[in-house]
Every structure is written in C-alpha cells, then in structure tokens.
Motif scaffolding. Sequence first.
Motif, PDB file in Angstrom:
ATOM      1  N   ALA A   8     -66.991  84.628 -55.894  1.00 39.27           N
ATOM      2  CA  ALA A   8     -66.010  84.310 -56.698  1.00 39.27           C
ATOM      3  C   ALA A   8     -65.411  83.403 -57.928  1.00 39.27           C
ATOM      4  CB  ALA A   8     -65.058  82.160 -55.664  1.00 39.27           C
ATOM      5  N   ARG A   9     -63.913  84.361 -58.881  1.00 39.02           N
ATOM      6  CA  ARG A   9     -64.038  83.987 -60.426  1.00 39.02           C
ATOM      7  C   ARG A   9     -63.315  82.410 -60.709  1.00 39.02           C
ATOM      8  NH1 ARG A   9     -65.237  88.524 -63.500  1.00 39.02           N
ATOM      9  NH2 ARG A   9     -66.187  89.763 -62.607  1.00 39.02           N
ATOM     10  N   GLN A  10     -63.941  82.341 -62.024  1.00 40.27           N
ATOM     11  CA  GLN A  10     -63.337  80.614 -62.420  1.00 40.27           C
ATOM     12  C   GLN A  10     -62.029  80.823 -62.985  1.00 40.27           C
ATOM     13  OE1 GLN A  10     -66.039  78.854 -65.275  1.00 40.27           O
ATOM     14  NE2 GLN A  10     -64.782  76.916 -64.357  1.00 40.27           N
ATOM     15  N   THR A  11     -61.159  80.492 -62.889  1.00 36.98           N
ATOM     16  CA  THR A  11     -59.622  80.614 -62.707  1.00 36.98           C
ATOM     17  C   THR A  11     -59.030  79.827 -64.395  1.00 36.98           C
ATOM     18  OG1 THR A  11     -58.769  79.275 -61.399  1.00 36.98           O
ATOM     19  CG2 THR A  11     -58.981  81.428 -60.852  1.00 36.98           C
ATOM     20  N   ASP A  12     -58.272  79.973 -65.110  1.00 39.42           N
ATOM     21  CA  ASP A  12     -58.124  78.714 -65.860  1.00 39.42           C
ATOM     22  C   ASP A  12     -57.959  77.543 -65.288  1.00 39.42           C
ATOM     23  OD1 ASP A  12     -57.524  80.670 -67.689  1.00 39.42           O
ATOM     24  OD2 ASP A  12     -55.657  80.968 -67.385  1.00 39.42           O
ATOM     25  N   PRO A  13     -58.642  76.669 -65.752  1.00 34.97           N
ATOM     26  CA  PRO A  13     -58.395  74.567 -65.642  1.00 34.97           C
ATOM     27  C   PRO A  13     -57.637  74.038 -65.398  1.00 34.97           C
ATOM     28  CG  PRO A  13     -59.913  74.931 -67.164  1.00 34.97           C
ATOM     29  CD  PRO A  13     -59.490  76.324 -67.400  1.00 34.97           C
ATOM     30  N   VAL A  14     -57.034  73.504 -65.206  1.00 33.52           N
ATOM     31  CA  VAL A  14     -55.991  72.804 -64.862  1.00 33.52           C
ATOM     32  C   VAL A  14     -56.099  71.307 -65.709  1.00 33.52           C
ATOM     33  CG1 VAL A  14     -54.684  73.111 -63.347  1.00 33.52           C
ATOM     34  CG2 VAL A  14     -56.225  70.671 -62.739  1.00 33.52           C
ATOM     35  N   ARG A  15     -55.603  70.138 -66.480  1.00 35.61           N
ATOM     36  CA  ARG A  15     -55.730  69.114 -67.214  1.00 35.61           C
ATOM     37  C   ARG A  15     -57.035  68.483 -66.280  1.00 35.61           C
ATOM     38  NH1 ARG A  15     -53.145  66.947 -71.664  1.00 35.61           N
ATOM     39  NH2 ARG A  15     -51.651  69.010 -72.010  1.00 35.61           N
ATOM     40  N   GLY A  16     -58.864  68.143 -67.111  1.00 38.19           N
ATOM     41  CA  GLY A  16     -59.222  67.085 -66.817  1.00 38.19           C
ATOM     42  C   GLY A  16     -60.428  68.102 -66.088  1.00 38.19           C
ATOM     43  N   SER A  18     -63.403  69.752 -64.550  1.00 35.86           N
ATOM     44  CA  SER A  18     -63.669  71.067 -64.064  1.00 35.86           C
ATOM     45  C   SER A  18     -64.620  70.961 -62.540  1.00 35.86           C
ATOM     46  CB  SER A  18     -64.173  72.617 -64.309  1.00 35.86           C
ATOM     47  OG  SER A  18     -64.758  73.280 -63.371  1.00 35.86           O
ATOM     48  N   PRO A  19     -63.464  71.499 -61.413  1.00 34.79           N
ATOM     49  CA  PRO A  19     -64.825  71.018 -59.892  1.00 34.79           C
ATOM     50  C   PRO A  19     -66.277  71.986 -60.441  1.00 34.79           C
ATOM     51  CG  PRO A  19     -62.494  72.244 -59.187  1.00 34.79           C
ATOM     52  CD  PRO A  19     -62.792  72.209 -61.363  1.00 34.79           C
ATOM     53  N   TRP A  20     -66.128  73.243 -61.019  1.00 33.75           N
ATOM     54  CA  TRP A  20     -66.965  74.485 -60.922  1.00 33.75           C
ATOM     55  C   TRP A  20     -68.449  72.973 -61.600  1.00 33.75           C
ATOM     56  CZ3 TRP A  20     -66.669  79.541 -59.919  1.00 33.75           C
ATOM     57  CH2 TRP A  20     -66.020  79.942 -59.483  1.00 33.75           C
ATOM     58  N   LYS A  21     -69.072  73.738 -60.404  1.00 37.55           N
ATOM     59  CA  LYS A  21     -70.710  72.979 -61.422  1.00 37.55           C
ATOM     60  C   LYS A  21     -71.678  73.923 -61.942  1.00 37.55           C
ATOM     61  CE  LYS A  21     -69.829  68.728 -59.782  1.00 37.55           C
ATOM     62  NZ  LYS A  21     -68.785  67.620 -60.555  1.00 37.55           N
ATOM     63  N   ARG A  22     -72.648  74.115 -62.934  1.00 38.03           N
ATOM     64  CA  ARG A  22     -73.699  74.307 -63.402  1.00 38.03           C
ATOM     65  C   ARG A  22     -74.608  74.027 -62.700  1.00 38.03           C
ATOM     66  NH1 ARG A  22     -72.437  74.269 -69.213  1.00 38.03           N
ATOM     67  NH2 ARG A  22     -71.570  72.094 -69.355  1.00 38.03           N
ATOM     68  N   GLY A  23     -75.733  75.016 -62.666  1.00 33.08           N
ATOM     69  CA  GLY A  23     -77.127  75.202 -62.244  1.00 33.08           C
ATOM     70  C   GLY A  23     -78.159  76.227 -62.992  1.00 33.08           C
ATOM     71  N   VAL A  24     -79.342  75.902 -61.954  1.00 29.51           N
ATOM     72  CA  VAL A  24     -80.320  76.736 -62.899  1.00 29.51           C
ATOM     73  C   VAL A  24     -80.965  77.516 -61.543  1.00 29.51           C
ATOM     74  CG1 VAL A  24     -82.483  76.998 -64.075  1.00 29.51           C
ATOM     75  CG2 VAL A  24     -80.759  75.689 -65.154  1.00 29.51           C
ATOM     76  N   ARG A  25     -81.198  79.266 -61.481  1.00 29.90           N
ATOM     77  CA  ARG A  25     -81.459  79.543 -60.766  1.00 29.90           C
ATOM     78  C   ARG A  25     -82.549  81.264 -60.785  1.00 29.90           C
ATOM     79  NH1 ARG A  25     -80.051  83.930 -56.880  1.00 29.90           N
ATOM     80  NH2 ARG A  25     -81.359  83.050 -54.092  1.00 29.90           N
ATOM     81  N   ARG A  26     -83.855  81.096 -60.701  1.00 31.48           N
ATOM     82  CA  ARG A  26     -84.756  81.863 -61.655  1.00 31.48           C
ATOM     83  C   ARG A  26     -84.373  81.704 -63.301  1.00 31.48           C
ATOM     84  NH1 ARG A  26     -82.663  86.992 -57.253  1.00 31.48           N
ATOM     85  NH2 ARG A  26     -84.651  85.990 -54.953  1.00 31.48           N
ATOM     86  N   GLN A  29     -78.912  80.165 -65.870  1.00 25.59           N
ATOM     87  CA  GLN A  29     -77.944  79.439 -65.688  1.00 25.59           C
ATOM     88  C   GLN A  29     -76.657  79.766 -64.777  1.00 25.59           C
ATOM     89  OE1 GLN A  29     -77.079  76.651 -68.483  1.00 25.59           O
ATOM     90  NE2 GLN A  29     -74.525  76.975 -67.900  1.00 25.59           N
ATOM     91  N   VAL A  30     -76.041  79.592 -63.996  1.00 27.52           N
ATOM     92  CA  VAL A  30     -75.107  80.188 -62.520  1.00 27.52           C
ATOM     93  C   VAL A  30     -74.049  78.849 -62.015  1.00 27.52           C
ATOM     94  CG1 VAL A  30     -77.235  81.248 -61.255  1.00 27.52           C
ATOM     95  CG2 VAL A  30     -76.426  79.943 -60.776  1.00 27.52           C
ATOM     96  N   LEU A  31     -73.708  79.061 -62.323  1.00 29.55           N
ATOM     97  CA  LEU A  31     -71.660  79.011 -61.954  1.00 29.55           C
ATOM     98  C   LEU A  31     -71.613  78.234 -60.277  1.00 29.55           C
ATOM     99  CD1 LEU A  31     -69.803  79.427 -63.999  1.00 29.55           C
ATOM    100  CD2 LEU A  31     -70.480  77.437 -64.130  1.00 29.55           C
ATOM    101  N   ILE A  32     -71.447  77.380 -59.425  1.00 33.69           N
ATOM    102  CA  ILE A  32     -71.463  77.091 -58.354  1.00 33.69           C
ATOM    103  C   ILE A  32     -69.898  76.797 -58.496  1.00 33.69           C
ATOM    104  CG2 ILE A  32     -71.979  75.824 -56.273  1.00 33.69           C
ATOM    105  CD1 ILE A  32     -74.347  75.622 -58.963  1.00 33.69           C
ATOM    106  N   CYS A  33     -69.161  77.562 -57.341  1.00 39.30           N
ATOM    107  CA  CYS A  33     -67.780  77.538 -56.621  1.00 39.30           C
ATOM    108  C   CYS A  33     -67.310  76.270 -56.027  1.00 39.30           C
ATOM    109  CB  CYS A  33     -66.439  78.639 -56.389  1.00 39.30           C
ATOM    110  SG  CYS A  33     -66.590  78.622 -54.426  1.00 39.30           S
ATOM    111  N   PRO A  34     -65.737  75.362 -56.247  1.00 40.99           N
ATOM    112  CA  PRO A  34     -66.412  73.866 -55.515  1.00 40.99           C
ATOM    113  C   PRO A  34     -66.872  74.199 -53.933  1.00 40.99           C
ATOM    114  CG  PRO A  34     -64.291  74.225 -56.560  1.00 40.99           C
ATOM    115  CD  PRO A  34     -65.467  75.538 -56.856  1.00 40.99           C
ATOM    116  N   ASP A  35     -66.388  75.417 -53.296  1.00 37.80           N
ATOM    117  CA  ASP A  35     -66.166  75.866 -51.373  1.00 37.80           C
ATOM    118  C   ASP A  35     -67.674  75.304 -51.702  1.00 37.80           C
ATOM    119  OD1 ASP A  35     -63.840  75.740 -50.785  1.00 37.80           O
ATOM    120  OD2 ASP A  35     -63.019  77.530 -51.359  1.00 37.80           O
ATOM    121  N   CYS A  36     -68.648  76.581 -52.714  1.00 38.74           N
ATOM    122  CA  CYS A  36     -70.068  76.719 -52.192  1.00 38.74           C
ATOM    123  C   CYS A  36     -70.697  75.580 -52.584  1.00 38.74           C
ATOM    124  CB  CYS A  36     -70.324  78.050 -53.115  1.00 38.74           C
ATOM    125  SG  CYS A  36     -70.011  79.454 -52.259  1.00 38.74           S
ATOM    126  N   GLN A  37     -70.227  74.404 -53.119  1.00 37.14           N
ATOM    127  CA  GLN A  37     -70.809  73.195 -53.589  1.00 37.14           C
ATOM    128  C   GLN A  37     -71.267  72.069 -51.823  1.00 37.14           C
ATOM    129  OE1 GLN A  37     -69.154  71.103 -56.895  1.00 37.14           O
ATOM    130  NE2 GLN A  37     -68.715  72.891 -57.867  1.00 37.14           N
TER     131      GLN A  37
END
Length: 108
Positions: A8-16, A18-26, A29-37
């Motif tokens: 899933a692609r991250q869309t332009d954020p609303v104020r506040g 971001s519900p997306w999280k960062r992490g490290v895998r292998r 740096q990777v991003l994790i969408c709210p659904d996959c969290q």
Amino acid sequence: MPCYRCGARQTDPVRGASPWKRGVRRETQVLICPDCQRLHDLDLEACGTCGSTSLICRLGEVECRACGSVRQARADAFVGSDAMAGSGAPPGLSAEVEAALNRVLGRA
C-alpha cells in the motif's frame, strides 16, 4: 515508499502524526501501514539493548528510537539477491520513479 508487507502506498498525511510506522528489516528501513501494524508477526529487527522494534536505519547505522542505542548495519545482510528479493517493493516501482523524474525534470 510503500508498506513492505502489502505494498500500500502512503498518501498525503492529514494534520497530526502519521499512522504509518517505521521499522528495520534485513538492515533496510521499511514502512508499515496501519492495517499491517495489527499483525503480530511483522518480522522486524529488534534492538539488542532494550528489545524495541522502533528502529531506524540511515547511513549504515541502525538506531533505536526507544533507548538511543546505535550500531553499525551488518554488511552481510546486503550480500546476494535474497536481501533485495524480500524487500517487498512492488514490481515496476523503478519504472514508476523514472517516469515521475522525467515529468518533474521535463524530459521527453
């Protein structure tokens, strides 16, 4: 950058925040969408000092956002095609980036 699990692609954020999280895998740096969290097995690396998965990777270093511990990224994680094969990048992403650069730079 898309979510490493579902693409899933991250869309332009609303104020506040971001519900997306960062992490490290292998060591990447990777991003994790709210659904996959919501999944329990995200297969993220954890800090060797405090066990947190709130890590960021930059310039060959991995830093823990929870305790501030910094370590060098393992070079062996980048060797071989297996490291890139599991990156979760959707097919055609490089072509999409190239097209966007051509539009921005006015290339034909």
